[in-house]
Design an enzyme around this catalytic site. Sequence first.
Site, PDB file in Angstrom:
ATOM      1  N   SER A 127       0.830  -1.207   0.000  1.00  0.00           N
ATOM      2  CA  SER A 127       0.000   0.000   0.000  1.00  0.00           C
ATOM      3  C   SER A 127       0.862   1.255   0.000  1.00  0.00           C
ATOM      4  CB  SER A 127      -0.867  -0.007   1.265  1.00  0.00           C
ATOM      5  OG  SER A 127      -1.450   1.259   1.472  1.00  0.00           O
ATOM      6  N   TYR A 152      -1.778  -1.460  11.026  1.00  0.00           N
ATOM      7  CA  TYR A 152      -2.073  -1.932   9.669  1.00  0.00           C
ATOM      8  C   TYR A 152      -0.934  -1.545   8.717  1.00  0.00           C
ATOM      9  CZ  TYR A 152      -3.774  -1.376   4.902  1.00  0.00           C
ATOM     10  OH  TYR A 152      -3.865  -1.396   3.535  1.00  0.00           O
ATOM     11  N   LYS A 156       2.142  -3.805   6.568  1.00  0.00           N
ATOM     12  CA  LYS A 156       2.503  -3.720   5.142  1.00  0.00           C
ATOM     13  C   LYS A 156       4.021  -3.573   5.007  1.00  0.00           C
ATOM     14  CE  LYS A 156      -1.551  -4.136   3.261  1.00  0.00           C
ATOM     15  NZ  LYS A 156      -1.895  -5.451   2.677  1.00  0.00           N
TER      16      LYS A 156
HETATM   17  C1  UD1 Z   1      -7.084   4.322   3.539  1.00  0.00           C
HETATM   18  C2  UD1 Z   1      -6.011   3.967   4.529  1.00  0.00           C
HETATM   19  C3  UD1 Z   1      -4.900   3.273   3.803  1.00  0.00           C
HETATM   20  C4  UD1 Z   1      -5.421   2.050   3.113  1.00  0.00           C
HETATM   21  C5  UD1 Z   1      -6.551   2.438   2.157  1.00  0.00           C
HETATM   22  C6  UD1 Z   1      -7.215   1.198   1.624  1.00  0.00           C
HETATM   23  C7  UD1 Z   1      -6.164   5.665   6.317  1.00  0.00           C
HETATM   24  C8  UD1 Z   1      -5.473   6.775   6.983  1.00  0.00           C
HETATM   25  N1  UD1 Z   1      -5.539   5.148   5.235  1.00  0.00           N
HETATM   26  O1  UD1 Z   1      -6.535   5.286   2.623  1.00  0.00           O
HETATM   27  O2  UD1 Z   1      -3.900   2.918   4.712  1.00  0.00           O
HETATM   28  O3  UD1 Z   1      -4.394   1.427   2.384  1.00  0.00           O
HETATM   29  O4  UD1 Z   1      -7.546   3.174   2.857  1.00  0.00           O
HETATM   30  O5  UD1 Z   1      -8.166   1.549   0.679  1.00  0.00           O
HETATM   31  O6  UD1 Z   1      -7.216   5.237   6.709  1.00  0.00           O
HETATM   32  N2  UD1 Z   1     -12.845  10.706   3.264  1.00  0.00           N
HETATM   33  C9  UD1 Z   1     -13.880  11.575   3.589  1.00  0.00           C
HETATM   34  N3  UD1 Z   1     -15.033  11.055   4.076  1.00  0.00           N
HETATM   35  C10 UD1 Z   1     -15.221   9.702   4.276  1.00  0.00           C
HETATM   36  C11 UD1 Z   1     -14.163   8.817   3.952  1.00  0.00           C
HETATM   37  C12 UD1 Z   1     -12.995   9.366   3.452  1.00  0.00           C
HETATM   38  O7  UD1 Z   1     -13.754  12.785   3.416  1.00  0.00           O
HETATM   39  O8  UD1 Z   1     -16.290   9.309   4.744  1.00  0.00           O
HETATM   40  C13 UD1 Z   1     -11.589  11.254   2.692  1.00  0.00           C
HETATM   41  C14 UD1 Z   1     -10.364  10.976   3.524  1.00  0.00           C
HETATM   42  O9  UD1 Z   1     -10.154  11.986   4.455  1.00  0.00           O
HETATM   43  C15 UD1 Z   1      -9.281  10.930   2.433  1.00  0.00           C
HETATM   44  C16 UD1 Z   1     -10.012  10.422   1.187  1.00  0.00           C
HETATM   45  O10 UD1 Z   1     -11.396  10.633   1.450  1.00  0.00           O
HETATM   46  O11 UD1 Z   1      -8.832  12.220   2.168  1.00  0.00           O
HETATM   47  C17 UD1 Z   1      -9.782   8.962   0.912  1.00  0.00           C
HETATM   48  O12 UD1 Z   1     -10.089   8.219   2.096  1.00  0.00           O
HETATM   49  P1  UD1 Z   1     -10.117   6.613   2.120  1.00  0.00           P
HETATM   50  O13 UD1 Z   1     -10.961   6.114   1.021  1.00  0.00           O
HETATM   51  O14 UD1 Z   1     -10.441   6.181   3.514  1.00  0.00           O
HETATM   52  O15 UD1 Z   1      -8.618   6.219   1.747  1.00  0.00           O
HETATM   53  P2  UD1 Z   1      -7.243   6.668   2.449  1.00  0.00           P
HETATM   54  O16 UD1 Z   1      -7.463   7.274   3.758  1.00  0.00           O
HETATM   55  O17 UD1 Z   1      -6.475   7.448   1.440  1.00  0.00           O
END
Ligand code: UD1
Length: 341
Positions: A127, A152, A156
Amino acid sequence: MKKRILVSGGAGYIGSHVSVELIEAGYEVVVADNMSNCDTTGIEGVRKITGRTDIPLVEMDFCDAAAVERLFDDYPIDAVIHFAAFKAVGESVAEPIKYYRNNLTSFLNVLDAARNHGGCDVLFSSSATVYGEAEQLPVTERSPRLPATSPYGNTKQICEDMLRDVTASDPSIRGIALRYFNPIGAHPSALIGELPRGVPNNLIPYITQTAIGKRACLSIFGNDYPTEDGTCLRDYIDIVDLAQAHVAAVTRMLEGRMKEGYEIFNIGTGRPVSVSELVTEFERVNGLKLNYRFAERRPGDVTAIWADTALANEELGWRAKRTLAETLASAWAWEKHLAGE
Ligand code: UD1
């Protein structure tokens, strides 16, 4: 004779899409999964899409070393793609022992069984989380891995190191780690896709569940980040494109085209997209309005991360092809399929 690929965790989101692409590329596939975070929708979808009703699903736990040995006894395996792992970042902070035990033990058992059976090629599902809050963007495979901010993420990093050390010690095992950016979307057939249990942690399932009415409102975590529109930047990679990268990487290993015994590739699009942009594009492509609000930052989120994909493009002969619009349409088609629409 067709080469046989063992897909551990192959009934899950990424594993099911990879299984489809492997079969379509002419490989035999054995899916093994403990079904702890999925039902049989994924494997049934794989069988339907490929027309291969005979794809084996072995229900087993990769933490059971004897069961992994038996699996390798039962099937001659040319390569393993290892997905079987827990993946919820927040849960890993609350239950680190569960994460270290599961994610490390299962991979150790795979490596051990591979060695005990005369060696094989191993692809590890890593990841972009290993880069943490990177100082220079986009990140290349030579960018530093920063100390992990969750158990987690640490698993990795440790699994990457395990693969590096085992391949260095044993020439019969070769390894590739693929560092995924943010995999999203679903198969164009809408027969397989992401199936989160409970409240989704990831952005896209939260968006599609809000759009369909399962959730009242999407919270966008933070609009005060130092980016153009204040929301975080990510590199969203289509799940089918991502799956095809696995086919390219496995083929490179099986055809003996690796330059070293252990290689690492970034799998992304190379294009940063903000959360707000993603939401707007989802609305535009699918012709709907999403209920959302800006909320507090989510602890542990990095401001921005996207991939330098030059190495994967050159060495794997692979690149992400689907547009963000196509991918977001596929995510919505999958959510509607789940709702029976
Ligand atoms: C997350 C994990 C990462 C993992 C990946 C798997 C964290 C910090 N990182 O990545 O380690 O490998 O998932 O897919 O959790 N967001 C919102 N609202 C929501 C959900 C997300 O605004 O309800 C935003 C988050 O702040 C982020 C972006 O959307 O900026 C992507 O979020 P997400 O899909 O959870 O992925 P990551 O956090 O990048």
